[in-house]
Scaffold this motif. Sequence first.
Motif, mmCIF file in Angstrom:
data_model
loop_
_atom_site.group_PDB
_atom_site.id
_atom_site.type_symbol
_atom_site.label_atom_id
_atom_site.label_comp_id
_atom_site.label_asym_id
_atom_site.label_seq_id
_atom_site.Cartn_x
_atom_site.Cartn_y
_atom_site.Cartn_z
ATOM 1 N N ASP A 99 0.804 -1.224 0.000
ATOM 2 C CA ASP A 99 0.000 0.000 0.000
ATOM 3 C C ASP A 99 0.841 1.280 0.000
ATOM 4 N N VAL A 100 2.156 1.160 0.150
ATOM 5 C CA VAL A 100 2.966 2.388 0.140
ATOM 6 C C VAL A 100 3.965 2.398 -1.019
ATOM 7 N N LEU A 101 3.742 1.535 -2.015
ATOM 8 C CA LEU A 101 4.700 1.405 -3.122
ATOM 9 C C LEU A 101 4.990 2.725 -3.825
ATOM 10 N N ASP A 102 4.000 3.609 -3.893
ATOM 11 C CA ASP A 102 4.201 4.835 -4.654
ATOM 12 C C ASP A 102 4.633 6.012 -3.791
ATOM 13 N N ARG A 103 4.810 5.752 -2.494
ATOM 14 C CA ARG A 103 5.316 6.818 -1.611
ATOM 15 C C ARG A 103 6.813 6.957 -1.757
ATOM 16 N N ARG A 104 7.291 8.160 -1.501
ATOM 17 C CA ARG A 104 8.734 8.325 -1.443
ATOM 18 C C ARG A 104 9.251 7.730 -0.150
ATOM 19 N N ALA A 105 10.492 7.237 -0.199
ATOM 20 C CA ALA A 105 11.068 6.610 0.989
ATOM 21 C C ALA A 105 11.311 7.626 2.105
ATOM 22 N N ARG A 106 11.565 8.891 1.705
ATOM 23 C CA ARG A 106 11.824 9.921 2.714
ATOM 24 C C ARG A 106 10.627 10.007 3.661
ATOM 25 N N GLY A 107 10.901 10.109 4.954
ATOM 26 C CA GLY A 107 9.818 10.280 5.914
ATOM 27 C C GLY A 107 9.280 8.963 6.458
ATOM 28 N N LEU A 108 9.666 7.851 5.864
ATOM 29 C CA LEU A 108 9.243 6.564 6.423
ATOM 30 C C LEU A 108 10.041 6.292 7.699
ATOM 31 N N THR A 109 9.495 5.448 8.584
ATOM 32 C CA THR A 109 10.198 5.122 9.830
ATOM 33 C C THR A 109 11.408 4.233 9.519
ATOM 34 N N ALA A 110 12.328 4.140 10.504
ATOM 35 C CA ALA A 110 13.519 3.305 10.332
ATOM 36 C C ALA A 110 13.114 1.855 10.038
ATOM 37 N N ASP A 111 12.077 1.391 10.753
ATOM 38 C CA ASP A 111 11.495 0.066 10.512
ATOM 39 C C ASP A 111 11.167 -0.165 9.042
ATOM 40 N N ALA A 112 10.387 0.781 8.496
ATOM 41 C CA ALA A 112 9.906 0.664 7.124
ATOM 42 C C ALA A 112 11.077 0.702 6.149
ATOM 43 N N LYS A 113 12.041 1.579 6.423
ATOM 44 C CA LYS A 113 13.197 1.671 5.523
ATOM 45 C C LYS A 113 14.009 0.378 5.547
#
Lengths: 363, 360
Positions: free
Chosen positions: B131-145
Motif C-alpha cells: 500500500d505504500v509502493l508509490d510513496r517516497r522513501a523519505r519520511g518513512l520510519t527506520a522500521d519501514a526503511k
Amino acid sequence: MALELRGVTREVGGKVHIYRTDLLLEGGTMNVLLGPTLSGKTSLMRLMAGLDTPTEGRIYWNGQDVTGMRVQDRGVAMVYQQFINYPSMSVYDNIASPLRLKRVPRDEIDRRVRETAEMLKLTPFLERRPLELSGGQQQRCALARALVKDAGLVLLDEPLANLDYKLREELRVEIPRIFEQSGAVFVYATTEPEEALLLGGNTATLWEGRVTQFGPTPRVYRRPADATTARVFSDPPMNFLTVTKRGGVVEFGGGQSSDMPGTDLAALPDGTYTAGFRPAHLDLARQGEAALSFECTLAVTEITGSETFVHLDHADTRWVGLIEGVHALRTGATVTAWLDPAHVYLFGESGELAAPAAYAEAA
Amino acid sequence: MASITLDNLAHSYLPNPTSEADYALKELNHVWADGEAYALLGASGCGKTTLLNIISGLLHPSRGRILFDGEDVTEAPTADRNIAQVFQFPVVYDTMSVRDNLAFPLRNRGADAAYIARRVQEIAQMIGMEDVLDRRARGLTADAKQKISLGRGMVREDVNALLFDEPLTVIDPHMKWELRTQLKSLHQQFGHTMIYVTHDQTEALTFADKVVVMHDGRVVQIGTPQELFERPGHTFVGYFIGSPGMNLLDAEVMGRTARVGGTEIALDADYGRPKGRVQIGVRPEHTRLTREASGLPVTVTRIEDVGHHRIIRAEHEGRALNAIAPEGAEIGDDMTRVAFTQGHVGVFADDWRITPGKAA
C-alpha cells in the motif's frame, strides 16, 4: 520519595503525544514503561525529567509541585540507549564528573566513585578510557555516572538496546540488584516484554501515547486490563479467536464448546467475544480432557534449541505456538493444535477484559 | 545459488602477523552447502563480520581462498560476486519511491519491465508494503526503511548468496517476528544460500539450518540448533546458547561418576579419567530444585517470573547456577538442592566436550 503525574498530557503542534496520564511512582520501586517504538515511552520520560513541560496537568516530587522546574534543578539522572561518556577522560573521571560539577568535597568524591565502581564491577578499569572498554563496560560506566549523583529519580531509556544479547542478559540480572541498593525511583523504558518480566517491580504498558495499565509486573502480565495490553505484553504476540458465549458455554467454532471451568460465565452477557491465549499455552499434544482442538496449516517452524515456535494458520488468522522440544514439521502440513480453556482470556467488543483466564486467577 | 568453500582462510588486520593472537580470523576450512541458511553467531569482536566481509569481497583475506561453486573468487571485487547484501542500518534512496527502490537492482541488470513489475509486487507483498509502493522513501520510519532494504536484498532471484549483517537491529520486537518468519519462509520456498550475522541467539537459532558459533576469531562449533543446544562442543557454546546459559561446575570425573564438592553425580557413560580443567555442564532446563538428599546443595538467591517459566538463580559454593521451573511448578523453601536430568550432564576438559570412550 515519590513522583506523581496528575492529569498530565503533552501535545506538540496539535498532535497528541501523551494522552491524559495519572501515575504514582513510589520511592524504592522499579517502574517499567513497556511499549513498542513511538508508543510514548520517551515522551513520558522527558516529562518526568522536566526536559519537556506538560500541556495540561501537574507533576509532583515528594508532594511538591515541580511542573515548571528546570531539569538542572531537579534530582534526576538519565541513561540513554547510546552510551554517553567523555571519551578523553578516564573511567574514574567520568564517574566523578557529576560530583565535581556539584562541588562535592574531594574525599567524598573519591569515596562515592569507588563505591559506585565497585557496585558496577568497574574497579579494575578506573584508569582506562571508555573506548578501551567493551560495550557492556561502557554502558556500566554511563550507569555509574547516573547512580553516583544519588538522584532521587533515575530514568533509563532502553539502556541495554545497543548491547550484545549475552551482555544484556548479564546486566538485566545486575540492574535490579543495583537498584535494590539505591532506594531511588527507577523508571526503565523497554520494548521487550521479557525484559519487563525479568526486571519485575511495576509495569506501565503503553500504546499510541496512552498508558493502558499500571500495576505489579506479573499481575499486568497475567491479568491484562484489555486486549491492547495483552498484545503489548506478549512476545510473540498473543493469539486471538472470535468466539460466541451462549448460556453456560463458549463456542469456539467447529462445533466445539467449553463451560470454561474456573471462569464465571454466568456473570457475562451472551454475545460475541475475542478469546486470547499466549503462544506458550498452545500445544501440539493433548494436555487434559478439557482441551479444545483446532485444525491448522503449518506455515513455518522455528527451532530455538530446546523449544519450537510453530506458526499456524487457523481459518484466516495466523497463530504462534511455543512448543517444548524440537519438532521438525513440514510446511503446509495439517496439524491439530490443542488449547486448555483454563488458559483463555475473554475480551469484550471494545477490547476490555471480560473474564481473565482461570489459570491466571489461580496463579 | 552456490556452495561456498572457505579454503585455509585466515585474516589479520596487521601487516605482518606473527602469532595466532594477531589474527582476527583464525584458519578456517569449511564447505557451506548450496541452498542452506547459515547464521554466524558470536559476541562483538569475535570475527563474524570479518568473515562475512571476506565472503562479500569487501575484505581481502591475508591467507587462503574463497570459492563459489568451486570457482575461486578470492580476487574478484564485490560487484563480480553476484551477491545481495543487507546491512544493519537501512540503505535506501530517499528521493525514490518505495517501488523504484525495490526495482533498482533489477533495472541495474537490465531486466524487462513486465518481470520487474511482477517481482516488485511479490516482494512488496512479502514485506507488507504493497500500500505504500508509490510513496517516497523519505519520511518513512527506520522500521519501514529497513524492510525496503530487506526487500531489495531479496528481489533478485539469480544471486549466488544473500548476506545479512545484523539486519533486524533497528526493528521493533513485534516486527522482528514477522520479518524473521518471512525470511524463513522465503528460504524454504526458494532455497537461497543465506548467511546471516548476528549476536542474538534467538535470531540465529530460529533462522538458520546450521549455526556457526564463533569465539575469539575461531569457529568453535557448526551445528543444527538442536545439536548446539543438546551437545555443545565447547563451554563457550554452552554459555552463549540458551538463556540463561549452561551451568558449568568444576568436577572430578572418574568413569561414570562426577564429584562436585561432596556430591556424586551419575554420568550416562564411562568418561575414564579426563585430564586438565574438568567441568560438568548441565542446561538450566535440565536442572531442577529438589528436596532429595542426594541433590547438590545450593543457596537460592532470586526467583524471576518470566511468564511461561521461572528462572531460579542459585549458588553452589559461590558459583552461580540456574534452574528453570515451569509456570505453576511448586518451589518450596525447603528445596535447597538441585538435581540434574539423567542423560543431560556433559563433561568438558579444558573447555572442550569429551566424547565418552574417546577420553584419554
